[in-house]
Design a protein around this motif. Sequence first.
Motif, PDB file in Angstrom:
ATOM      1  N   GLY A 183      -2.348  -3.970  -1.788  1.00 36.46           N
ATOM      2  CA  GLY A 183      -1.128  -3.341  -2.047  1.00 36.46           C
ATOM      3  C   GLY A 183      -2.071  -1.968  -2.402  1.00 36.46           C
ATOM      4  O   GLY A 183      -2.954  -1.251  -1.943  1.00 36.46           O
ATOM      5  N   CYS A 184      -1.500  -0.956  -3.463  1.00 35.77           N
ATOM      6  CA  CYS A 184      -2.007   0.178  -3.910  1.00 35.77           C
ATOM      7  C   CYS A 184      -3.533   0.075  -4.156  1.00 35.77           C
ATOM      8  O   CYS A 184      -3.661  -0.737  -5.127  1.00 35.77           O
ATOM      9  CB  CYS A 184      -1.094   0.846  -4.965  1.00 35.77           C
ATOM     10  SG  CYS A 184      -1.829   2.253  -5.999  1.00 35.77           S
ATOM     11  N   PHE A 185      -4.190   0.870  -3.668  1.00 36.54           N
ATOM     12  CA  PHE A 185      -5.805   0.602  -3.885  1.00 36.54           C
ATOM     13  C   PHE A 185      -6.105   1.033  -4.960  1.00 36.54           C
ATOM     14  O   PHE A 185      -7.017   1.081  -5.822  1.00 36.54           O
ATOM     15  CB  PHE A 185      -6.480   1.474  -2.865  1.00 36.54           C
ATOM     16  CG  PHE A 185      -6.122   2.716  -2.295  1.00 36.54           C
ATOM     17  CD1 PHE A 185      -5.728   3.740  -3.266  1.00 36.54           C
ATOM     18  CD2 PHE A 185      -6.315   3.193  -1.171  1.00 36.54           C
ATOM     19  CE1 PHE A 185      -5.447   4.927  -3.053  1.00 36.54           C
ATOM     20  CE2 PHE A 185      -5.955   4.247  -0.614  1.00 36.54           C
ATOM     21  CZ  PHE A 185      -5.704   5.452  -1.655  1.00 36.54           C
ATOM     22  N   TRP A 186      -5.313   1.757  -6.142  1.00 36.17           N
ATOM     23  CA  TRP A 186      -5.590   2.454  -7.380  1.00 36.17           C
ATOM     24  C   TRP A 186      -6.076   1.233  -8.248  1.00 36.17           C
ATOM     25  O   TRP A 186      -7.247   1.171  -8.778  1.00 36.17           O
ATOM     26  CB  TRP A 186      -4.562   3.343  -7.812  1.00 36.17           C
ATOM     27  CG  TRP A 186      -4.133   4.593  -7.476  1.00 36.17           C
ATOM     28  CD1 TRP A 186      -5.053   5.403  -6.150  1.00 36.17           C
ATOM     29  CD2 TRP A 186      -2.952   5.435  -7.467  1.00 36.17           C
ATOM     30  NE1 TRP A 186      -4.347   6.217  -5.985  1.00 36.17           N
ATOM     31  CE2 TRP A 186      -3.250   6.220  -6.557  1.00 36.17           C
ATOM     32  CE3 TRP A 186      -1.983   5.195  -8.112  1.00 36.17           C
ATOM     33  CZ2 TRP A 186      -2.274   7.628  -6.608  1.00 36.17           C
ATOM     34  CZ3 TRP A 186      -0.993   6.187  -8.238  1.00 36.17           C
ATOM     35  CH2 TRP A 186      -1.033   7.297  -7.458  1.00 36.17           C
ATOM     36  N   HIS A 187      -5.152   0.322  -8.232  1.00 29.86           N
ATOM     37  CA  HIS A 187      -5.689  -0.761  -9.346  1.00 29.86           C
ATOM     38  C   HIS A 187      -6.562  -1.842  -8.701  1.00 29.86           C
ATOM     39  O   HIS A 187      -7.331  -2.367  -9.334  1.00 29.86           O
ATOM     40  CB  HIS A 187      -4.206  -1.554  -9.653  1.00 29.86           C
ATOM     41  CG  HIS A 187      -3.784  -2.661  -8.733  1.00 29.86           C
ATOM     42  ND1 HIS A 187      -4.383  -3.999  -8.942  1.00 29.86           N
ATOM     43  CD2 HIS A 187      -2.873  -2.516  -7.661  1.00 29.86           C
ATOM     44  CE1 HIS A 187      -3.621  -4.652  -8.089  1.00 29.86           C
ATOM     45  NE2 HIS A 187      -3.134  -3.770  -7.170  1.00 29.86           N
ATOM     46  N   VAL A 188      -6.355  -2.036  -7.333  1.00 33.13           N
ATOM     47  CA  VAL A 188      -7.356  -2.743  -6.633  1.00 33.13           C
ATOM     48  C   VAL A 188      -8.874  -2.411  -6.944  1.00 33.13           C
ATOM     49  O   VAL A 188      -9.690  -3.371  -7.095  1.00 33.13           O
ATOM     50  CB  VAL A 188      -7.191  -3.110  -5.318  1.00 33.13           C
ATOM     51  CG1 VAL A 188      -8.131  -3.944  -4.715  1.00 33.13           C
ATOM     52  CG2 VAL A 188      -5.790  -3.533  -4.982  1.00 33.13           C
TER      53      VAL A 188
END
Length: 329
Positions: A183-188
Motif C-alpha cells: 500500500g502507501c509507502f509512507w506508513h510501510v
Amino acid sequence: MTLNWKIIFVLVFFLPAPFFCGFSAEDKNDGEYSYMKKIIKTDEEWKRHLTPEQFAITRQKGTEAAFCGMMHDSKKPGIYYCVCCALPLFTSKQKFTSGTGWPSFFSPYNEKHINTRIDTGHGMTRTEVLCARCDAHLGHVFSDGPKPTGLRYCINSDALSFMQDSSLAEKDTGIKRATFGAGCFWHVEADFAKIKGVLSVSSGFMGGKVQFPSYEEVCTGKTGHAEVVHLEFDPKQVTYEQLLDAFWKLHDPTTLNKQGADVGSQYRSVIFFHDKDQEKSANESKEKMDKSGTFKSKIVTEVHSATEFYRAEDYHQRYAEKHPGVCGL
C-alpha cells in the motif's frame, strides 16, 4: 479522396511518432535510458516539496557555505539523487575528498542525467551543472579533478538526496536487501524503519514498464509500478523471515490492488525477492499464512523477482517522521 481523409493521411504517415506518444523527441533518449520525461513545475509547486535552503539552491542558483553541507565528507556507500526529482546523479564510487568543502565527484552516474552550460554570474565564467530531468541547479564542474576524468563536479549538499547502497562498498559487508509493497509507502517505510537490524529504508517504485517514473506518473496507475519500500538489513540482527512476518502484519494482503482508501494497482500487495533463498522463503511464508486462518479471505500477494528500484522524490522519504499523525502513526 476527401479533405478529411487527406488530413488523416498526413497525420498518420508524416507526423513523427513522438507526436502520438505524448512526449517530445527530447524526452526520448537513446540506449538504456530510453524514456525520461522532463519534469516542469512552477516555483510555487517546487516550494511545496522543498525546504527553503533546497529551493534557494536548486531553483534560484544559490550556493551553500563551504564545509556546512551534510554530505561533503560522507564516506557511506550509496547513490546521490537530485533532491527535486530523484534522478540518480552520482555514486559513492565516483566521490572523492577535494578539500573544498563541497561534495565532489569525478564523473556522474550517467552522462545523460546531467546537463552543463556556461555561467557568467558573479563576474566569473564557470560551467554550471544541472539535473537533466528537472533543470535543478546542482553546482559547477571544474577541470582540476583526479584521474581518470580530470574533472571535479562540485555539488551542493542541499541539491542532493542520498540512499545507502552497500553493494557499492569497497568490501563485502554482508548486508542484504529486501523490497516490499503493502500500500502507501509512507506508513510501510515508517513501520520497517522501527525494526532492529533494518539499516536503511527508502520509498520508491518497482515492477513497472516506465524508466525513472515520477510519483504523479505512478499515481495514474498506467506505469505498472507498485509503491514499495526498499530495505537494507543486517541478517545477523534480523532475518528475512522476520521481515516477512512484519510484512503480513502491517497490511491486508487479501485485498486486490487496494489498501484502505487507497485504490489502484500501484497499491498492490507484492514481495520482490532478490535471490533464490528469498523467493523460497516468500512463497513458503505466503502459503503458511494462507493456511493459518489469520485472514478470512485468500491472500492475493504477488511474488516476483526484483527489478530496477526507482527511488521516490525526496519529500516522500521519512514522510511519516516529517508529518506526525499521517497514516495513523
